[in-house]
Design a protein around this motif. Sequence first.
Motif, PDB file in Angstrom:
ATOM      1  N   GLN A  78     -24.080  -6.394   0.098  1.00 30.84           N
ATOM      2  CA  GLN A  78     -23.089  -6.212   1.288  1.00 30.84           C
ATOM      3  C   GLN A  78     -21.951  -5.741   0.928  1.00 30.84           C
ATOM      4  OE1 GLN A  78     -23.443 -10.578   2.159  1.00 30.84           O
ATOM      5  NE2 GLN A  78     -24.427  -9.910   4.245  1.00 30.84           N
ATOM      6  N   VAL A  79     -21.598  -4.489   1.181  1.00 29.38           N
ATOM      7  CA  VAL A  79     -20.245  -3.844   1.059  1.00 29.38           C
ATOM      8  C   VAL A  79     -19.224  -3.953   2.068  1.00 29.38           C
ATOM      9  CG1 VAL A  79     -19.583  -1.358   0.540  1.00 29.38           C
ATOM     10  CG2 VAL A  79     -21.874  -1.944  -0.070  1.00 29.38           C
ATOM     11  N   ASN A  80     -18.098  -4.006   1.600  1.00 26.75           N
ATOM     12  CA  ASN A  80     -16.915  -4.246   2.379  1.00 26.75           C
ATOM     13  C   ASN A  80     -16.767  -5.495   3.356  1.00 26.75           C
ATOM     14  OD1 ASN A  80     -14.525  -3.194   3.348  1.00 26.75           O
ATOM     15  ND2 ASN A  80     -15.267  -2.216   5.305  1.00 26.75           N
ATOM     16  N   ARG A  81     -17.299  -6.480   2.602  1.00 23.89           N
ATOM     17  CA  ARG A  81     -17.359  -7.793   3.292  1.00 23.89           C
ATOM     18  C   ARG A  81     -15.922  -8.312   3.067  1.00 23.89           C
ATOM     19  NH1 ARG A  81     -21.580 -12.070   0.791  1.00 23.89           N
ATOM     20  NH2 ARG A  81     -19.982 -13.238   1.198  1.00 23.89           N
ATOM     21  N   ILE A  82     -15.270  -8.207   2.107  1.00 24.58           N
ATOM     22  CA  ILE A  82     -13.848  -8.776   1.935  1.00 24.58           C
ATOM     23  C   ILE A  82     -12.874  -8.086   2.777  1.00 24.58           C
ATOM     24  CG2 ILE A  82     -12.290  -9.721   0.431  1.00 24.58           C
ATOM     25  CD1 ILE A  82     -14.853 -10.971   0.278  1.00 24.58           C
ATOM     26  N   VAL A  83     -12.693  -6.696   2.297  1.00 27.08           N
ATOM     27  CA  VAL A  83     -11.688  -5.992   2.946  1.00 27.08           C
ATOM     28  C   VAL A  83     -11.753  -5.886   4.203  1.00 27.08           C
ATOM     29  CG1 VAL A  83     -10.465  -3.824   3.039  1.00 27.08           C
ATOM     30  CG2 VAL A  83     -11.104  -5.054   0.800  1.00 27.08           C
ATOM     31  N   GLY A  84     -13.172  -5.655   4.944  1.00 31.84           N
ATOM     32  CA  GLY A  84     -13.558  -5.638   6.202  1.00 31.84           C
ATOM     33  C   GLY A  84     -13.318  -6.828   7.229  1.00 31.84           C
ATOM     34  N   GLY A  85     -12.601  -7.906   6.770  1.00 33.19           N
ATOM     35  CA  GLY A  85     -12.657  -9.092   7.520  1.00 33.19           C
ATOM     36  C   GLY A  85     -13.466 -10.198   6.918  1.00 33.19           C
ATOM     37  N   GLY A 104       1.087  -8.072   0.244  1.00 30.53           N
ATOM     38  CA  GLY A 104       2.560  -8.218   0.374  1.00 30.53           C
ATOM     39  C   GLY A 104       3.234  -8.355  -1.041  1.00 30.53           C
ATOM     40  N   TYR A 105       2.494  -8.681  -2.124  1.00 34.37           N
ATOM     41  CA  TYR A 105       3.051  -8.539  -3.433  1.00 34.37           C
ATOM     42  C   TYR A 105       3.511  -7.048  -3.633  1.00 34.37           C
ATOM     43  CZ  TYR A 105       3.656  -7.557  -8.583  1.00 34.37           C
ATOM     44  OH  TYR A 105       3.911  -7.023  -9.525  1.00 34.37           O
ATOM     45  N   PHE A 106       2.570  -6.111  -3.395  1.00 34.99           N
ATOM     46  CA  PHE A 106       2.553  -4.815  -3.883  1.00 34.99           C
ATOM     47  C   PHE A 106       3.465  -4.083  -2.953  1.00 34.99           C
ATOM     48  CE2 PHE A 106      -1.748  -5.065  -5.315  1.00 34.99           C
ATOM     49  CZ  PHE A 106      -1.527  -4.824  -6.680  1.00 34.99           C
ATOM     50  N   ILE A 107       3.929  -4.176  -1.598  1.00 34.44           N
ATOM     51  CA  ILE A 107       5.075  -3.919  -0.957  1.00 34.44           C
ATOM     52  C   ILE A 107       6.076  -4.421  -1.372  1.00 34.44           C
ATOM     53  CG2 ILE A 107       5.942  -4.260   1.310  1.00 34.44           C
ATOM     54  CD1 ILE A 107       3.075  -4.316   2.655  1.00 34.44           C
ATOM     55  N   TYR A 108       6.398  -5.838  -1.698  1.00 28.87           N
ATOM     56  CA  TYR A 108       7.596  -6.322  -2.346  1.00 28.87           C
ATOM     57  C   TYR A 108       7.861  -5.516  -3.700  1.00 28.87           C
ATOM     58  CZ  TYR A 108       9.062  -8.649  -6.608  1.00 28.87           C
ATOM     59  OH  TYR A 108       9.710  -9.146  -7.739  1.00 28.87           O
ATOM     60  N   SER A 123       4.610   5.970 -12.410  1.00 28.05           N
ATOM     61  CA  SER A 123       3.255   5.618 -12.312  1.00 28.05           C
ATOM     62  C   SER A 123       2.817   4.245 -11.604  1.00 28.05           C
ATOM     63  CB  SER A 123       2.517   5.701 -13.716  1.00 28.05           C
ATOM     64  OG  SER A 123       3.185   4.573 -14.482  1.00 28.05           O
ATOM     65  N   ALA A 124       3.770   3.409 -11.975  1.00 28.75           N
ATOM     66  CA  ALA A 124       3.573   1.944 -11.178  1.00 28.75           C
ATOM     67  C   ALA A 124       3.755   2.262  -9.641  1.00 28.75           C
ATOM     68  CB  ALA A 124       4.420   0.958 -11.907  1.00 28.75           C
ATOM     69  N   LEU A 125       4.731   2.790  -9.367  1.00 24.93           N
ATOM     70  CA  LEU A 125       4.986   3.108  -8.027  1.00 24.93           C
ATOM     71  C   LEU A 125       4.052   3.792  -7.179  1.00 24.93           C
ATOM     72  CD1 LEU A 125       7.480   2.742  -5.901  1.00 24.93           C
ATOM     73  CD2 LEU A 125       8.215   4.934  -6.580  1.00 24.93           C
ATOM     74  N   ILE A 126       3.242   4.758  -7.924  1.00 22.23           N
ATOM     75  CA  ILE A 126       2.216   5.417  -7.259  1.00 22.23           C
ATOM     76  C   ILE A 126       1.147   4.566  -7.021  1.00 22.23           C
ATOM     77  CG2 ILE A 126       0.514   7.187  -7.733  1.00 22.23           C
ATOM     78  CD1 ILE A 126       2.676   8.969  -8.767  1.00 22.23           C
ATOM     79  N   HIS A 127       0.834   3.834  -8.101  1.00 16.64           N
ATOM     80  CA  HIS A 127      -0.230   2.817  -8.165  1.00 16.64           C
ATOM     81  C   HIS A 127      -0.061   1.792  -6.999  1.00 16.64           C
ATOM     82  CE1 HIS A 127      -2.467  -0.570  -9.703  1.00 16.64           C
ATOM     83  NE2 HIS A 127      -1.689  -1.278  -9.633  1.00 16.64           N
ATOM     84  N   HIS A 128       1.010   1.270  -6.845  1.00 14.89           N
ATOM     85  CA  HIS A 128       1.391   0.252  -5.842  1.00 14.89           C
ATOM     86  C   HIS A 128       1.298   0.755  -4.412  1.00 14.89           C
ATOM     87  CE1 HIS A 128       2.524  -2.377  -9.098  1.00 14.89           C
ATOM     88  NE2 HIS A 128       3.224  -3.263  -8.383  1.00 14.89           N
ATOM     89  N   VAL A 129       1.630   1.897  -4.022  1.00 13.32           N
ATOM     90  CA  VAL A 129       1.489   2.573  -2.945  1.00 13.32           C
ATOM     91  C   VAL A 129       0.012   2.884  -2.535  1.00 13.32           C
ATOM     92  CG1 VAL A 129       1.815   4.950  -1.533  1.00 13.32           C
ATOM     93  CG2 VAL A 129       3.821   3.806  -3.147  1.00 13.32           C
ATOM     94  N   ILE A 130      -0.616   3.234  -3.642  1.00 10.03           N
ATOM     95  CA  ILE A 130      -2.169   3.611  -3.229  1.00 10.03           C
ATOM     96  C   ILE A 130      -2.961   2.469  -3.009  1.00 10.03           C
ATOM     97  CG2 ILE A 130      -4.276   4.406  -4.345  1.00 10.03           C
ATOM     98  CD1 ILE A 130      -2.742   6.421  -5.897  1.00 10.03           C
ATOM     99  N   ALA A 132      -1.679  -0.752  -1.825  1.00  7.16           N
ATOM    100  CA  ALA A 132      -1.049  -1.382  -0.831  1.00  7.16           C
ATOM    101  C   ALA A 132      -1.596  -0.558   0.465  1.00  7.16           C
ATOM    102  CB  ALA A 132       0.367  -1.487  -0.676  1.00  7.16           C
ATOM    103  N   SER A 133      -1.759   0.759   0.340  1.00  3.08           N
ATOM    104  CA  SER A 133      -2.268   1.699   1.632  1.00  3.08           C
ATOM    105  C   SER A 133      -3.576   1.384   1.798  1.00  3.08           C
ATOM    106  CB  SER A 133      -1.742   2.821   1.365  1.00  3.08           C
ATOM    107  OG  SER A 133      -2.536   3.748   0.359  1.00  3.08           O
ATOM    108  N   SER A 134      -4.498   1.258   0.637  1.00  2.43           N
ATOM    109  CA  SER A 134      -5.790   1.080   0.557  1.00  2.43           C
ATOM    110  C   SER A 134      -6.114  -0.525   1.398  1.00  2.43           C
ATOM    111  CB  SER A 134      -6.392   1.049  -0.766  1.00  2.43           C
ATOM    112  OG  SER A 134      -6.283   2.240  -1.501  1.00  2.43           O
ATOM    113  N   VAL A 135      -5.459  -1.623   0.912  1.00  2.00           N
ATOM    114  CA  VAL A 135      -5.594  -2.712   1.363  1.00  2.00           C
ATOM    115  C   VAL A 135      -5.387  -2.677   2.897  1.00  2.00           C
ATOM    116  CG1 VAL A 135      -5.029  -4.889   1.426  1.00  2.00           C
ATOM    117  CG2 VAL A 135      -5.716  -3.919  -0.872  1.00  2.00           C
TER     118      VAL A 135
END
Length: 140
Positions: A78-85, A104-108, A123-130, A132-135
């Motif tokens: 079952q793919v995408n069970r969690i992020v899909g709701g 919320g942590y990544f946005i903070y 690199s941390a900034l890029i990682h957090h943006v990717i 957060a935007s994925s979630v």
Amino acid sequence: MSFDEEIRFQYLGRNPSLHAPVLSLIGCSVIFNSIIFYILPPTITPLKKSYIVSTIHALASVVAATLFYLFSTINLKQVNRIVGGGILATHDEKMVYSLCYSCGYFIYDIIIMLLFKSVRNRSALIHHVIIASSVLAGEC
């Protein structure tokens, strides 16, 4: 709940559960992490404060994932069970809360990196943006 909504919740979710106020939870997480950052003594550097909040986030995430795997049935087909709701009335919905806290942590942390040059790391900034935007793409 209408029949269509019941059918949608019985199977893999593609949208967040109506029972999970995703944006509110993410906003509360940003505020919660910010409060932790600002109640730490001013003698601690912003970088160390950021590490402390990061450690709290890591511990909370490990506990949430551990509880999920201990108390839910895992079906890797079952793919995408969690992020899909997730599936209604399962532990999947609880993981949505964990993902909201993490988002919320990544946005903070993005905000903290933009406010304090000593915390900024490209690199941390890029990682957090990717992340957060994925979630957010999966949750909203």
